[in-house]
Design a protein around this motif. Structure first.
Motif, PDB file in Angstrom:
ATOM      1  N   ARG A  89      -0.033 -15.131   9.730  1.00 54.91           N
ATOM      2  CA  ARG A  89      -0.785 -15.679   8.605  1.00 54.91           C
ATOM      3  C   ARG A  89      -1.666 -14.588   7.995  1.00 54.91           C
ATOM      4  NH1 ARG A  89       2.463 -18.857   9.782  1.00 54.91           N
ATOM      5  NH2 ARG A  89       2.267 -21.092  10.233  1.00 54.91           N
ATOM      6  N   GLY A  90      -1.776 -14.583   6.657  1.00 60.03           N
ATOM      7  CA  GLY A  90      -2.638 -13.623   5.992  1.00 60.03           C
ATOM      8  C   GLY A  90      -2.601 -13.797   4.493  1.00 60.03           C
ATOM      9  N   GLY A  91      -3.386 -12.986   3.794  1.00 60.14           N
ATOM     10  CA  GLY A  91      -3.299 -12.967   2.345  1.00 60.14           C
ATOM     11  C   GLY A  91      -2.017 -12.282   1.904  1.00 60.14           C
ATOM     12  N   LYS A  92      -1.720 -11.148   2.572  1.00 59.47           N
ATOM     13  CA  LYS A  92      -0.467 -10.434   2.385  1.00 59.47           C
ATOM     14  C   LYS A  92       0.140 -10.165   3.752  1.00 59.47           C
ATOM     15  CE  LYS A  92      -1.980  -7.962  -1.791  1.00 59.47           C
ATOM     16  NZ  LYS A  92      -2.195  -6.613  -2.410  1.00 59.47           N
ATOM     17  N   VAL A  93       1.469 -10.235   3.823  1.00 60.83           N
ATOM     18  CA  VAL A  93       2.178  -9.906   5.061  1.00 60.83           C
ATOM     19  C   VAL A  93       3.269  -8.905   4.722  1.00 60.83           C
ATOM     20  CG1 VAL A  93       3.652 -10.748   6.916  1.00 60.83           C
ATOM     21  CG2 VAL A  93       1.683 -12.112   6.176  1.00 60.83           C
ATOM     22  N   VAL A  94       3.325  -7.804   5.487  1.00 61.68           N
ATOM     23  CA  VAL A  94       4.307  -6.748   5.267  1.00 61.68           C
ATOM     24  C   VAL A  94       5.002  -6.443   6.588  1.00 61.68           C
ATOM     25  CG1 VAL A  94       4.692  -4.352   4.571  1.00 61.68           C
ATOM     26  CG2 VAL A  94       2.943  -5.731   3.408  1.00 61.68           C
ATOM     27  N   VAL A  95       6.335  -6.435   6.560  1.00 63.69           N
ATOM     28  CA  VAL A  95       7.138  -5.979   7.704  1.00 63.69           C
ATOM     29  C   VAL A  95       7.971  -4.813   7.190  1.00 63.69           C
ATOM     30  CG1 VAL A  95       8.861  -6.596   9.435  1.00 63.69           C
ATOM     31  CG2 VAL A  95       7.197  -8.308   8.670  1.00 63.69           C
ATOM     32  N   ARG A  96       7.575  -3.591   7.558  1.00 62.76           N
ATOM     33  CA  ARG A  96       8.150  -2.397   6.911  1.00 62.76           C
ATOM     34  C   ARG A  96       8.645  -1.405   7.957  1.00 62.76           C
ATOM     35  NH1 ARG A  96       4.625  -0.604   2.415  1.00 62.76           N
ATOM     36  NH2 ARG A  96       6.253  -1.390   1.020  1.00 62.76           N
ATOM     37  N   GLY A  97       9.873  -0.942   7.770  1.00 63.85           N
ATOM     38  CA  GLY A  97      10.424   0.110   8.609  1.00 63.85           C
ATOM     39  C   GLY A  97      10.116   1.470   8.041  1.00 63.85           C
ATOM     40  N   GLY A  98      10.789   2.491   8.563  1.00 63.83           N
ATOM     41  CA  GLY A  98      10.522   3.852   8.131  1.00 63.83           C
ATOM     42  C   GLY A  98      10.947   4.121   6.703  1.00 63.83           C
TER      43      GLY A  98
END
Length: 206
Positions: A89-98
Motif C-alpha cells: 500500500r502507498g501513494g505510489k508503488v514501483v516494482v523495477r528491475g535493472g
C-alpha cells in the motif's frame, strides 16, 4: 535479506519503503508493505478480510519501491505448498528491475508448489494485492502467482482507481517475463489477474 519462519508474517511500515536489491521471505506466510507520509494508523486484518491492510486517517501516503542494485533485483516471496499473501500500500508503488542489460528483475511471488490437486473452479491461496492512490509501475519487474504443480494458481489484484497502472519492459530489460503472471507451468489451473485503474498502459513487451 529479512526472513521469517514458515507461515509467519513480515511487515515493513513507515515513510517511503524501499527495497534496494533486497529480499523479504515468508514462505507460506504474509508480507505487508505500507508507505505513509503523514500521521495515521495501519490496521492489519486477516488476509481474507475486505481490506487486509487498512490505512486509516492518513492525509498522504509515501512510495513503496522494489528496485535492483548491483545487478540484483529485489524479491518479496511468500511461495510454497500453501502460498501466502503480499499486501503493498502507498501513494505510489514501483516494482523495477535493472536499467541496463544483465540486471535482474524485481519480483513479487506467491507461487504455488503444491502437488495436491484442488477444486479447479477456485483460485489458489497465493495472493498479491497492490493498491496506490496515485500510480503503480511495474518496470522490468514481475508479479507472479504461477502454479508449478497440481495446485491452483492464485490471484493478482492491482488497484489505483483514481490513478494509473503501467506494465512495461524498460530499456535494457531482461528477456524473461515481466508484468503480471498467473499462468500454469504444470497440471494445476491458471489463476486470475484483476486491475482497477483510471489509466492502464501495457507496453514494450510486458
Amino acid at each position: 535479506t529479512l526472513e521469517v519462519p514458515d507461515g509467519e508474517t513480515l511487515s515493513l511500515i513507515g515513510g517511503d519503503v524501499v527495497l534496494d536489491g533486497a529480499t523479504l521471505a515468508a514462505g507460506n506466510g504474509r508480507v505487508n508493505l505500507a508507505a505513509v507520509a503523514s500521521a495515521g494508523e495501519v490496521v492489519l486484518a486477516s488476509a481474507d478480510a475486505p481490506e487486509p491492510l487498512e490505512m486509516q486517517g492518513f492525509e498522504a501516503l509515501g512510495e513503496g519501491r522494489l528496485q535492483a542494485s548491483r545487478a540484483v533485483g529485489s524479491l518479496v516471496d511468500v511461495s510454497g505448498d500453501a502460498p501466502g499473501s503480499v499486501f503493498i500500500r502507498g501513494g505510489k508503488v514501483v516494482v523495477r528491475g535493472g536499467a541496463v542489460p544483465g540486471n535482474r528483475r524485481s519480483l513479487v511471488r506467491a507461487e504455488n508448489e503444491s502437488s495436491v490437486p484442488a477444486d479447479p473452479g477456485v483460485p489458489g491461496p497465493g495472493l498479491i494485492s497492490v493498491a496506490a492512490n496515485e500510480s503503480v509501475l511495474v518496470d522490468n519487474g514481475l508479479l507472479s502467482v504461477v502454479t508449478h504443480s497440481a495446485g491452483n494458481a492464485g490471484t493478482i489484484h492491482v488497484a489505483s482507481p483514481g490513478g494509473s497502472v503501467t506494465f512495461q519492459r524498460g530499456p535494457g530489460g531482461t528477456p524473461t517475463p515481466v508484468g503480471a503472471g498467473a499462468e500454469t507451468t504444470s497440471s494445476g489451473p491458471a489463476g486470475r489477474i484483476q486491475i482497477e485503474a483510471r489509466d492502464l498502459l501495457v507496453q514494450d513487451g510486458a
